[in-house]
Design a protein around this motif. Structure first.
Motif, PDB file in Angstrom:
ATOM      1  N   TYR A  95      81.358  27.701   3.196  1.00 12.64           N
ATOM      2  CA  TYR A  95      81.562  26.786   4.308  1.00 12.64           C
ATOM      3  C   TYR A  95      81.104  27.436   5.606  1.00 12.64           C
ATOM      4  CZ  TYR A  95      84.629  25.185   0.644  1.00 12.64           C
ATOM      5  OH  TYR A  95      85.126  24.812  -0.566  1.00 12.64           O
ATOM      6  N   LEU A 127      89.827  40.887  -5.645  1.00  7.87           N
ATOM      7  CA  LEU A 127      88.572  40.354  -5.109  1.00  7.87           C
ATOM      8  C   LEU A 127      87.960  39.443  -6.170  1.00  7.87           C
ATOM      9  CD1 LEU A 127      86.415  40.319  -2.872  1.00  7.87           C
ATOM     10  CD2 LEU A 127      85.395  42.334  -3.945  1.00  7.87           C
ATOM     11  N   THR A 128      87.883  38.173  -5.859  1.00 12.30           N
ATOM     12  CA  THR A 128      87.544  37.185  -6.880  1.00 12.30           C
ATOM     13  C   THR A 128      86.316  36.366  -6.486  1.00 12.30           C
ATOM     14  OG1 THR A 128      88.814  35.410  -5.855  1.00 12.30           O
ATOM     15  CG2 THR A 128      90.040  36.935  -7.265  1.00 12.30           C
ATOM     16  N   HIS A 129      85.814  35.644  -7.462  1.00 11.30           N
ATOM     17  CA  HIS A 129      84.732  34.697  -7.155  1.00 11.30           C
ATOM     18  C   HIS A 129      85.183  33.682  -6.114  1.00 11.30           C
ATOM     19  CE1 HIS A 129      81.853  36.100 -10.023  1.00 11.30           C
ATOM     20  NE2 HIS A 129      82.704  35.997 -11.021  1.00 11.30           N
ATOM     21  N   ASN A 154      84.772  32.179   1.457  1.00  6.38           N
ATOM     22  CA  ASN A 154      84.317  32.832   2.682  1.00  6.38           C
ATOM     23  C   ASN A 154      82.817  32.787   2.898  1.00  6.38           C
ATOM     24  OD1 ASN A 154      86.747  33.994   4.062  1.00  6.38           O
ATOM     25  ND2 ASN A 154      87.067  34.694   1.957  1.00  6.38           N
ATOM     26  N   SER A 155      82.128  32.073   2.015  1.00  4.77           N
ATOM     27  CA  SER A 155      80.678  31.990   2.178  1.00  4.77           C
ATOM     28  C   SER A 155      80.172  30.560   2.123  1.00  4.77           C
ATOM     29  CB  SER A 155      79.974  32.795   1.078  1.00  4.77           C
ATOM     30  OG  SER A 155      80.227  32.226  -0.192  1.00  4.77           O
ATOM     31  N   ALA A 186      90.715  33.679   3.437  1.00  4.61           N
ATOM     32  CA  ALA A 186      90.545  32.284   3.788  1.00  4.61           C
ATOM     33  C   ALA A 186      89.176  32.107   4.414  1.00  4.61           C
ATOM     34  CB  ALA A 186      91.642  31.871   4.755  1.00  4.61           C
ATOM     35  N   PRO A 187      88.717  30.875   4.495  1.00  9.35           N
ATOM     36  CA  PRO A 187      87.373  30.663   5.035  1.00  9.35           C
ATOM     37  C   PRO A 187      87.218  31.218   6.440  1.00  9.35           C
ATOM     38  CG  PRO A 187      88.119  28.684   3.957  1.00  9.35           C
ATOM     39  CD  PRO A 187      89.291  29.623   4.007  1.00  9.35           C
ATOM     40  N   TYR A 233      87.309  34.087  -3.724  1.00 11.82           N
ATOM     41  CA  TYR A 233      87.317  34.673  -2.381  1.00 11.82           C
ATOM     42  C   TYR A 233      85.928  34.581  -1.763  1.00 11.82           C
ATOM     43  CZ  TYR A 233      87.493  38.008   1.448  1.00 11.82           C
ATOM     44  OH  TYR A 233      87.397  38.591   2.685  1.00 11.82           O
ATOM     45  N   VAL A 234      84.931  34.986  -2.550  1.00 11.42           N
ATOM     46  CA  VAL A 234      83.560  34.928  -2.043  1.00 11.42           C
ATOM     47  C   VAL A 234      83.188  33.483  -1.721  1.00 11.42           C
ATOM     48  CG1 VAL A 234      81.140  35.349  -2.621  1.00 11.42           C
ATOM     49  CG2 VAL A 234      82.886  37.008  -3.287  1.00 11.42           C
ATOM     50  N   GLU A 235      83.569  32.575  -2.607  1.00 10.58           N
ATOM     51  CA  GLU A 235      83.234  31.164  -2.400  1.00 10.58           C
ATOM     52  C   GLU A 235      83.859  30.647  -1.112  1.00 10.58           C
ATOM     53  OE1 GLU A 235      81.122  29.726  -4.196  1.00 10.58           O
ATOM     54  OE2 GLU A 235      81.236  27.689  -3.389  1.00 10.58           O
TER      55      GLU A 235
END
Lengths: 389, 389
Positions: free
Chosen positions: A387, A376-378, A384-385, A177-178, A380-382
């Motif tokens: 915002y 581990l997905t796009h 957590n990065s 999560a963010p 997830y990165v989106e």
């Protein structure tokens, strides 16, 4: 809602204005007794949020009358002022319910390093207490009020053979999560049990359910799992009977956390068998579950056993004795590696289902353990990065 | 090229046809002496590739005349047949060079779980040996031949006060690559040194350079770092002088690995100070460097100190004694957290440079350690999921 499925509990969620957007963000759970038994398990992170510090000492006597939970702010790394906020919250709720502040537990989730908007929070608590004066809410507002980036509220309940009911709500998802995606769980039961029995049942259930969810290896400063017992059923179940029900509800909620992990496209069940001990099996399962290379491969629907074997090989021999040349790895039922080498063709593995089962046979003993994780997905990165948080 | 900067070495890379595409994929490094001193440091993964098993025992006597390295296949998890392939490779090169097979080291990188195309490899070795008969290659073909998803060849060299030269080539980048991104390093020197001194210098250099690169926490089955000494300079440097030069070349190559890590948008230097011991500082630095939440935040140019503090708090107290309320965190020179709480505004941190410096002051002692890692990016996920491997 499920948390009020056991007799003797009321719960409600309100929009207190803690979150920037007008959403449910404050939940109040009240135990009307006759018992006020309570147990808690908290994060082992050495950086502990103020509500964790408060609730850990407040529940130490095995008693609690209420839990107040908020989303929209973790109240972590907020210093003495933050602890005073948690203390004041407990005192405020205690006054509203006419109980002792020491019997009010506090849990928070959201951003680290920011003070909570106390005026809004205290006013919201008053609103929640007022709503509960009319009886338990018939909706799932309490479960919704603790959601952060959860897409669905998590609830579960179970009834034992002797008629005791266990219910619960949860939020969070490992850490996908963010924010740190704190895991907050409140379990309730109308069983007649001692504080010691409640504590034992909660610890055993947590050990094999919530502690086996390892979405991204990051441990929150706010993780809180509580069990409240009202005794309102008048039934005194056997210790094992109650423990089984608490474990069943915990396992149900834990599985819901994994299924709602933000950004994930697979729920990954890592099962390690034939280990010399449960601890050894768990160490290997956790190492595999924490490998970004394994997790990224699963996102790509690639049953990459080389990465799984390499992750297993990173566990020190004194922690998990096994012979690398004896390893066997199955993915979704297909044994893609055996004897530490090549097995069935990886093309024969169907990776399209959301649930992915990785089985690793260590060939060393009789013990087993499992971990639930995510890929581990796009996204997830989106999450957590993208915002600032 | 740099690996032949020291006197007494020849090296070349050729396209042997091991990779599917016609690219340089086989490198041969020859030590013409007069000394044949060698030392090696290998992966501590319990799943060890065949060339690691071969080279570890071959270098145990502190001697080697040549190293043959291939990309396009790791020769890991290939069973007794895979070991026979590494053995046969060494014997073949030994015949070509008229040395003992025990003095030929082998290193491989690429996919796990597949046999190498031995006919192509052996023919390529013959080609390489033929090319070297004319003298060292004047180009960087050896450095290029060990590249997998590296975008640039990595080379470095240094000259000591007494005139001794140390050179080296490297490939890989922690693990930020479609495969396990094995780290292969060959260092050369023309110093006159004993096998014991070479081993000590290599271990000390590796400990504080290559071992401090932790791109994604995943340890390869094939990591190999070798040091060859020819003695051709006739100079016998002091132990510290040589160790410093080996460390300098290793640090240079390690930094190049991080800079070329595939998919990364930041090179992250985590420096932990005021620890009770180097081991304590290292444990905290590594925990931060391995946090997907920290790494994703950096990708998003967010100096998220809450995630950094939470990661530090996950290190057990007996491993790294410190008071969480004494922590201070600086990002790119701005102290965003102090006293375990809020510091300077995070908006004042410039996150746009590729290099990101995270400094964590534990306030507990005098020891320091650092780790180099990378951020967690969409491209990392893409590289490690989109290609079946």
């Amino acid at each position: 809602m499920s948390i009020t499925a056991p007799q003797g509990f009321r719960a409600v969620g309100v929009a207190a204005g803690i979150k920037a957007a007008p959403k449910l963000d404050l939940a109040l759970v009240v135990n009307d007794g006759p018992l006020d038994v309570a147990a808690g398990v908290f994060t082992t992170n050495r950086v502990q949020a103020a509500p964790v510090v408060w609730s850990r000492q407040a529940v130490a006597d095995g008693r609690a009358r209420a839990v107040i939970l908020n989303s929209g702010g973790a109240n972590a790394c907020t210093g003495p002022e933050g602890f005073a906020d948690s203390h004041r919250t407990a005192e405020h709720v205690a006054e509203l319910l006419e109980v002792s502040a020491q019997d009010v537990l506090v849990a928070s989730t959201g951003l680290i390093g920011e003070r909570l908007p106390m005026d809004a929070l205290l006013e919201g608590a008053r609103t929640a207490a007022g709503a509960l004066a009319a009886g338990p809410a018939a909706d799932d507002s309490a479960a919704r009020a603790i959601m952060t980036t959860d897409t669905v509220p998590k609830q579960a309940s179970a009834t034992t053979a002797s008629g005791v009911v266990v219910g619960g709500i949860a939020k969070g998802a490992g850490m996908l999560a963010p924010q740190l995606a704190t895991m907050l769980v409140v379990l309730t039961t109308d069983a007649v049990i001692s504080a010691e029995a409640a504590d034992a049942a909660l610890r055993e259930a947590t050990r094999t359910t919530f502690d086996r969810v390892d979405s991204d290896a990051c441990m929150s400063t706010n993780d809180t799992v509580l069990l409240l017992a009202s005794g309102a059923s008048g039934i005194e179940p056997g210790a094992e009977e109650l423990a089984d029900a608490v474990r069943a509800v915990s396992a149900d909620l834990a599985r819901q956390l994994v299924a709602d992990a933000e950004g994930a496209s697979h729920d990954v069940h890592v099962v390690v068998t034939s280990a010399t001990s449960e601890a050894a099996a768990l160490a290997v399962a956790r190492e595999i579950a924490r490998s970004n290379l394994v997790k990224a491969a699963i996102f790509g629907n690639d049953p990459n056993w080389g990465r799984i074997v390499a992750a297993a090989g990173c566990v020190p021999e004194d922690v998990a004795p096994f012979d690398p040349a004896a390893l066997a790895v199955s993915v979704n039922g297909v044994q893609v590696s055996r004897g530490g080498g090549v097995g069935e063709p990886r093309e024969s593995v169907d990776m399209t289902p959301r649930e992915c089962l990785i089985e690793v046979d260590l060939g060393a003993g009789d013990a087993t353990a499992d971990i639930w994780t995510n890929d581990l997905t796009h996204d997830y990165v989106e999450e957590n990065s993208a915002y600032s948080s």
